[in-house]
Design an enzyme around this catalytic site. Sequence first.
Site, PDB file in Angstrom:
ATOM      1  N   SER A   1       0.845  -1.195   0.000  1.00 21.57           N
ATOM      2  CA  SER A   1       0.000   0.000   0.000  1.00 21.57           C
ATOM      3  C   SER A   1       0.879   1.243   0.000  1.00 21.57           C
ATOM      4  O   SER A   1       2.062   1.167  -0.339  1.00 21.57           O
ATOM      5  CB  SER A   1      -0.939  -0.027   1.216  1.00 21.57           C
ATOM      6  N   ASN A   2       0.335   2.379   0.360  1.00 25.11           N
ATOM      7  CA  ASN A   2       1.131   3.605   0.464  1.00 25.11           C
ATOM      8  C   ASN A   2       0.554   4.473   1.580  1.00 25.11           C
ATOM      9  O   ASN A   2      -0.411   4.108   2.233  1.00 25.11           O
ATOM     10  CB  ASN A   2       1.177   4.353  -0.879  1.00 25.11           C
TER      11      ASN A   2
END
Length: 393
Positions: free
Chosen positions: A204-205
């Site tokens: 993810s980020n």
Amino acid sequence: MKGARILLGVGGGIAAYKAAALTSTLVQRGALLDVILTAEAERFVSPLTFSSLTARPAYTSLWDVPERIPHIRLVREAQVGLVVPATANLLAKLALGLADDLLTTALLAARIPLILAPAMNEAMYENAATQEHLATLRTRGYTIVDPERGYLAEGESGIGRLADEERLVEALERALTPQTLAGTRVTVTAGPTREAFDPVRFVSNASTGATGVALAREAARRGAAVTLILGPTLLAPPSGVTTVRVATAQEMHDAALASAAGADIVIASAAVVDWRPVNDSPQKQKKGEQSIDVRLEATPDVVAEIAARKEKGFLVGFAAETQDHERNAREKMHRKHLDAIAVNDVRDGHGFGTGENALVLLWGKNGRKDLGTASKETLAARLLDAIEELRCS
Ligand code: C5P
């Protein structure tokens, strides 16, 4: 909200104590409040509570003020009126046009937008008389902030709890905002996506979705019908917006394409993860190994696919760049066939996971507008101003 003139009517129900907390919130946001309590409200909370919070007199009767016609002055000076809680008795009086105290006379004399927040026992709320009064008041243009289901003061759970403060504030914001996007459909993508490689691990980020949530809230305030496609984030979706929760890029793609088909404005602020693990193991991968291989494949480019299918609508993308940002962003805008792109420079702590941001909007061959450095809420308003202007030009 700063400088907004609000008339707050307090009805005689136990939720009257929440009107005091709301008053404090609104004062802290810079609003100027005049408060009218009914005689029954005074049994639950004191006028002194409100006059202390507003540093202005709180009104209770047509007769106890030196001036002749306070009800007319109070509604003339206000931009919006809100009744918290709107009891069954108050709803009935308003529906019938009865005016037998300061609050009901003021509301009958009002030519400003009026918002009612009902709160009462479930049986009283569901009673046909109350429901018919609510329907009547809706057709007359009152905004009703529906009560919620949950704990009621009687010790039971049911429908009739006063709407959350955030919903009341949002209804006021909307009444105070020029409806420049009324009749418009807006789709916003926001937040990160999450691409799993086993049941507990993912790629993810750091996106929180704050920019997209602020954009969705602001567009709804301006009267748009907003759909927010929101990736995994702890942020609460704004009230008055249809929110579709998604996790993966594929889910965001499916939801966004469905919503964007009929939209007049699409804003792709989501930080979609660009690659996803090829294999999503059904079992949690055991530790033990020093290293593991996770092969990644590209995720669908949501905004590019929206552009490819676009029949109408204004399509705005975002670009978070660390170098040569404006040139790269303009190139991206052309490559993805966007109408405009909002660029933020993510080198120096701006952007991801912070409350502040700096944005520049680019369009066409060399259209450029610096939206400045500000809170994400302020930038959302400036970005929508710019989009509205570009759509008209
Ligand atoms: O190519 P890049 O990720 O920098 O492009 C950013 C823009 O494209 C943003 O508007 C983002 O929401 C959108 N995007 C997308 N789907 C992807 C990647 C980016 O919609 N898979």
